[in-house]
Design a protein around this motif. Structure first.
Motif, PDB file in Angstrom:
ATOM      1  N   ASP A 281      52.698 -14.922  17.857  1.00  0.00           N
ATOM      2  CA  ASP A 281      52.216 -16.136  18.510  1.00  0.00           C
ATOM      3  C   ASP A 281      52.268 -15.956  20.027  1.00  0.00           C
ATOM      4  OD1 ASP A 281      51.239 -18.642  18.840  1.00  0.00           O
ATOM      5  OD2 ASP A 281      52.950 -19.691  17.974  1.00  0.00           O
TER       6      ASP A 281
ATOM      7  N   ILE B 108      45.634 -17.448  24.119  1.00  0.00           N
ATOM      8  CA  ILE B 108      44.763 -17.226  22.960  1.00  0.00           C
ATOM      9  C   ILE B 108      43.458 -16.534  23.352  1.00  0.00           C
ATOM     10  CG2 ILE B 108      43.725 -19.552  23.021  1.00  0.00           C
ATOM     11  CD1 ILE B 108      44.707 -17.593  19.840  1.00  0.00           C
TER      12      ILE B 108
ATOM     13  N   GLU C 131      44.325 -12.922  23.521  1.00  0.00           N
ATOM     14  CA  GLU C 131      44.616 -12.454  22.161  1.00  0.00           C
ATOM     15  C   GLU C 131      43.337 -12.235  21.362  1.00  0.00           C
ATOM     16  OE1 GLU C 131      47.526 -14.311  19.170  1.00  0.00           O
ATOM     17  OE2 GLU C 131      47.695 -15.496  21.005  1.00  0.00           O
TER      18      GLU C 131
ATOM     19  N   ASN D 145      39.206 -16.707  10.803  1.00  0.00           N
ATOM     20  CA  ASN D 145      40.016 -16.812  12.030  1.00  0.00           C
ATOM     21  C   ASN D 145      40.977 -17.976  11.879  1.00  0.00           C
ATOM     22  OD1 ASN D 145      38.237 -14.950  13.764  1.00  0.00           O
ATOM     23  ND2 ASN D 145      36.776 -16.509  13.111  1.00  0.00           N
TER      24      ASN D 145
ATOM     25  N   LEU E 192      44.371 -19.798  13.670  1.00  0.00           N
ATOM     26  CA  LEU E 192      45.259 -19.793  14.835  1.00  0.00           C
ATOM     27  C   LEU E 192      46.020 -21.100  14.933  1.00  0.00           C
ATOM     28  CD1 LEU E 192      43.209 -20.742  17.910  1.00  0.00           C
ATOM     29  CD2 LEU E 192      41.986 -19.718  16.028  1.00  0.00           C
TER      30      LEU E 192
ATOM     31  N   PHE F  35      39.677 -19.462  22.408  1.00  0.00           N
ATOM     32  CA  PHE F  35      39.466 -18.451  21.375  1.00  0.00           C
ATOM     33  C   PHE F  35      37.998 -18.003  21.382  1.00  0.00           C
ATOM     34  CE2 PHE F  35      37.729 -17.757  17.132  1.00  0.00           C
ATOM     35  CZ  PHE F  35      38.400 -16.597  16.772  1.00  0.00           C
TER      36      PHE F  35
ATOM     37  N   GLY G 117      50.887 -16.469  14.628  1.00  0.00           N
ATOM     38  CA  GLY G 117      49.933 -16.212  15.700  1.00  0.00           C
ATOM     39  C   GLY G 117      48.517 -16.189  15.166  1.00  0.00           C
ATOM     40  N   LEU G 118      47.631 -15.553  15.919  1.00  0.00           N
ATOM     41  CA  LEU G 118      46.237 -15.419  15.487  1.00  0.00           C
ATOM     42  C   LEU G 118      46.173 -14.480  14.280  1.00  0.00           C
ATOM     43  CD1 LEU G 118      43.163 -15.760  15.936  1.00  0.00           C
ATOM     44  CD2 LEU G 118      43.309 -13.910  17.613  1.00  0.00           C
TER      45      LEU G 118
END
Ligand code: 3EB
Length: 331
Positions: free
Chosen positions: A98, A102, A105, A130, A132, A148, A179-180
């Motif tokens: 995380d 973002i 990321e 996806n 997140l 994102f 996280g993502l």
């Protein structure tokens, strides 16, 4: 143990919802590409094929999403990704720790995803998920979902993969923690993009929804050696580019009309065998409020029948006014 619960897999490449108790047995099977466990807690994977995701299932006997292949699967590590491949497809998945960055990321993850796919000879993204955490939260002056989208578009652009006609079907949802998380199906040969005549293509959304429009198509139709698949992206109560309706039932109605339009378009343009959403192989329903699940299920069952496999997950939709997002597939 659970021997016999799920027979040894001999059919074509595809996906099914299977009882969670089967996971221990299937995770080590050579025909397993991936097992997505929509669990409520963060835990380390049980093996290379196991992928815990933090969008808890709502109601029903616990299931996991089982991706399987008739051809034996080869598992490999690809940098930050865990991969499973056959001669025609590569299934990649990754979880990032995380972070509060973002955009960065997403950019890093998508750059790595594309580079991995190209280097390994499966350059065509067919379907992406996806997930997140805190998707609707403001961070660094912007909603995390919008950041994102900026990071994703920047990575695609840098690698010259932002060609509209090649954007894959996708789902984008808010998870509870972690996280993502990204997982993707990629292929040696491209699929066919299907758009929705009722909706502006997401990659052409105007800037009011964010500085970079979302990089996905409404569906991908893919001819695999063993048959045709249709992957319908996460679909919501959006007509044109505007969110519509306040109540759950009206949002579900518009969403189903959108899914129907995509199925019809695939039938019209590509000769897909089915014309209506009740003929899909399965759907997945993401709900912002888990308390909506009984009403959503009753509403959907009435229209789609008692047989269609449906999985209800607790996840935040990427526009805060949207209560539900539904994806589907035909195998
Ligand atoms: C929409 O139609 C709803 O950003 O990857 C659906 C599917 C949505 C995928 C993504 C977002 C994504 O705009 C949101």
């Amino acid at each position: 143990m659970n021997a016999g619960l799920i027979p040894a897999y001999t059919g074509p490449f595809g996906m099914a919802y299977v009882p969670d108790e089967a996971r221990a047995e299937l995770v080590g099977d050579r025909h397993t590409l991936a097992l997505i466990d929509f669990g409520a807690r963060l835990r380390p994977p049980d093996g290379v094929a196991d992928f815990p995701v933090l969008l808890p299932q709502i109601g029903g006997p616990r299931v996991c999403e089982y991706w399987h292949s008739a051809e034996p699967v080869v598992h490999d590590r690809y940098g930050r990704f865990e991969g499973a491949r056959t001669s025609e497809l590569l299934f990649l998945r990754a979880l990032q720790p995380d972070s509060a960055h973002i955009e960065h990321e997403a950019q890093t993850m998508y750059a790595a995803l594309l580079e991995t796919l190209r280097a390994s000879g499966y350059p065509y993204l067919v379907r992406v998920w996806n997930y997140l955490p805190r998707i609707n939260l403001e961070e660094a002056g912007r909603e995390r979902y919008q950041s994102f989208c900026v990071g994703r578009a920047a990575a695609l652009e840098a690698l010259r993969a932002l060609d509209d006609a090649r954007l894959p079907a996708a789902s984008g949802l808010g998870s509870c923690a972690g996280g993502l998380q990204i997982f993707a199906v990629a292929a040696r040969e491209p699929g066919v993009q299907i758009e929705n005549p009722r909706q502006v293509s997401a990659f052409r959304y105007p800037p009011r929804y964010g500085p970079r429009s979302p990089s996905f198509s409404r569906a991908t139709l893919k001819h695999w050696r063993e048959g045709v698949h249709l992957y319908i992206s996460g679909t919501a109560s959006i007509v044109g580019h505007a969110s519509l309706h306040e109540t759950l039932e009206s949002q579900l109605g518009e969403t189903l009309a959108n899914i129907e339009a995509v199925v019809r378009e695939a039938h019209r343009a590509e000769g897909l065998a089915i014309r209506t959403p009740d003929e899909l192989s399965l759907i997945k329903v993401y709900l912002r409020d888990p308390a909506d699940a009984p009403a959503a299920e009753a509403w959907l069952r009435e229209r789609l029948g008692p047989q269609l496999p449906m999985l209800f997950l607790h996840g935040d939709v990427c526009r805060s006014e949207l209560l539900a997002e539904i994806e589907g597939a035909y195998f």
